[in-house]
Design an enzyme around this catalytic site. Structure first.
Site, PDB file in Angstrom:
ATOM      1  N   ARG A  68       0.820  -1.220   0.000  1.00  0.00           N
ATOM      2  CA  ARG A  68       0.000   0.000   0.000  1.00  0.00           C
ATOM      3  C   ARG A  68       0.850   1.266   0.000  1.00  0.00           C
ATOM      4  NH1 ARG A  68      -2.664  -4.040   2.681  1.00  0.00           N
ATOM      5  NH2 ARG A  68      -1.581  -3.523   4.596  1.00  0.00           N
ATOM      6  N   GLU A 105       6.544 -10.904  13.838  1.00  0.00           N
ATOM      7  CA  GLU A 105       6.054 -11.488  15.083  1.00  0.00           C
ATOM      8  C   GLU A 105       6.377 -12.984  15.158  1.00  0.00           C
ATOM      9  OE1 GLU A 105       1.898 -11.755  17.628  1.00  0.00           O
ATOM     10  OE2 GLU A 105       1.925 -10.734  15.705  1.00  0.00           O
TER      11      GLU A 105
END
Length: 185
Positions: A68, A105
């Site tokens: 994006r 993560e």
């Protein structure tokens, strides 16, 4: 004279962003900027506000982070009459690249930039839609610096301050601007 401004005219960028619960995992509130991009008024407002944060600074190139950040970066580069440089996931760029890995993560990822995309001494604005942990942006900064460029700052539509990305980038000496912030995950 009476105020003829309608509620629609007073919308802010965050009013165009959709929140989707439990995506991509349970307990996550996903901030979906595709609804912002789809609305011409909202999209223009976001691009204008991102540009405003850097008014008066010399910038030579706009760098956008996949994916994006390409949408925002291309529009910002166009408005500023500058070139645009993509930083992509590993294996997506066709010419010779340099790579930088960063921690996610649950693992590691790699981003790349063409090795001739930034010239030494160029001043760069790095943009993306969302700042979470700051890992992708930090990797992008390192790539620009390895090519001899200088990142003047980082611009985002959304900041998720509870995830620590802003603090991470500021610790690297970056000037960080975000249009709006959402608490929590």
């Amino acid at each position: 004279m009476p105020d003829t401004t309608t509620t629609r005219d007073r919308k802010e960028v965050r009013d165009y962003i959709r929140t989707i619960a439990d995506f991509p995992h349970e307990g996550i509130l996903f901030r979906d900027v595709t609804t912002l991009f789809a609305d011409p008024r909202g999209f223009r407002m976001a691009v204008d506000q991102m540009i405003h944060a850097w008014a008066g600074q010399q910038i030579d190139r706009v760098v956008g982070l996949e994916a994006r950040g390409f949408i925002l970066g291309g529009a910002i580069a166009h408005q500023l009459s500058l070139g645009f440089v993509p930083i992509r996931k590993k294996g997506k760029l066709p010419a010779t690249t340099i790579a930088e890995s960063y921690t996610l993560e649950y693992g590691e990822a790699v981003v790349e930039i063409h090795d001739d995309a930034i010239r030494p001494g160029e001043k760069v604005l790095l943009v993306d839609d969302l700042l979470a942990t700051g890992g992708t942006a930090a990797a992008g900064i390192r790539l620009v610096e390895r090519l001899g460029g200088s990142v003047m700052g980082c611009g985002f539509v959304v900041d998720l301050p509870d995830l620590g990305g802003r603090a991470k980038l500021e610790a690297l000496g970056m000037d960080v601007h975000a249009i709006c912030a959402y608490e929590g995950l």
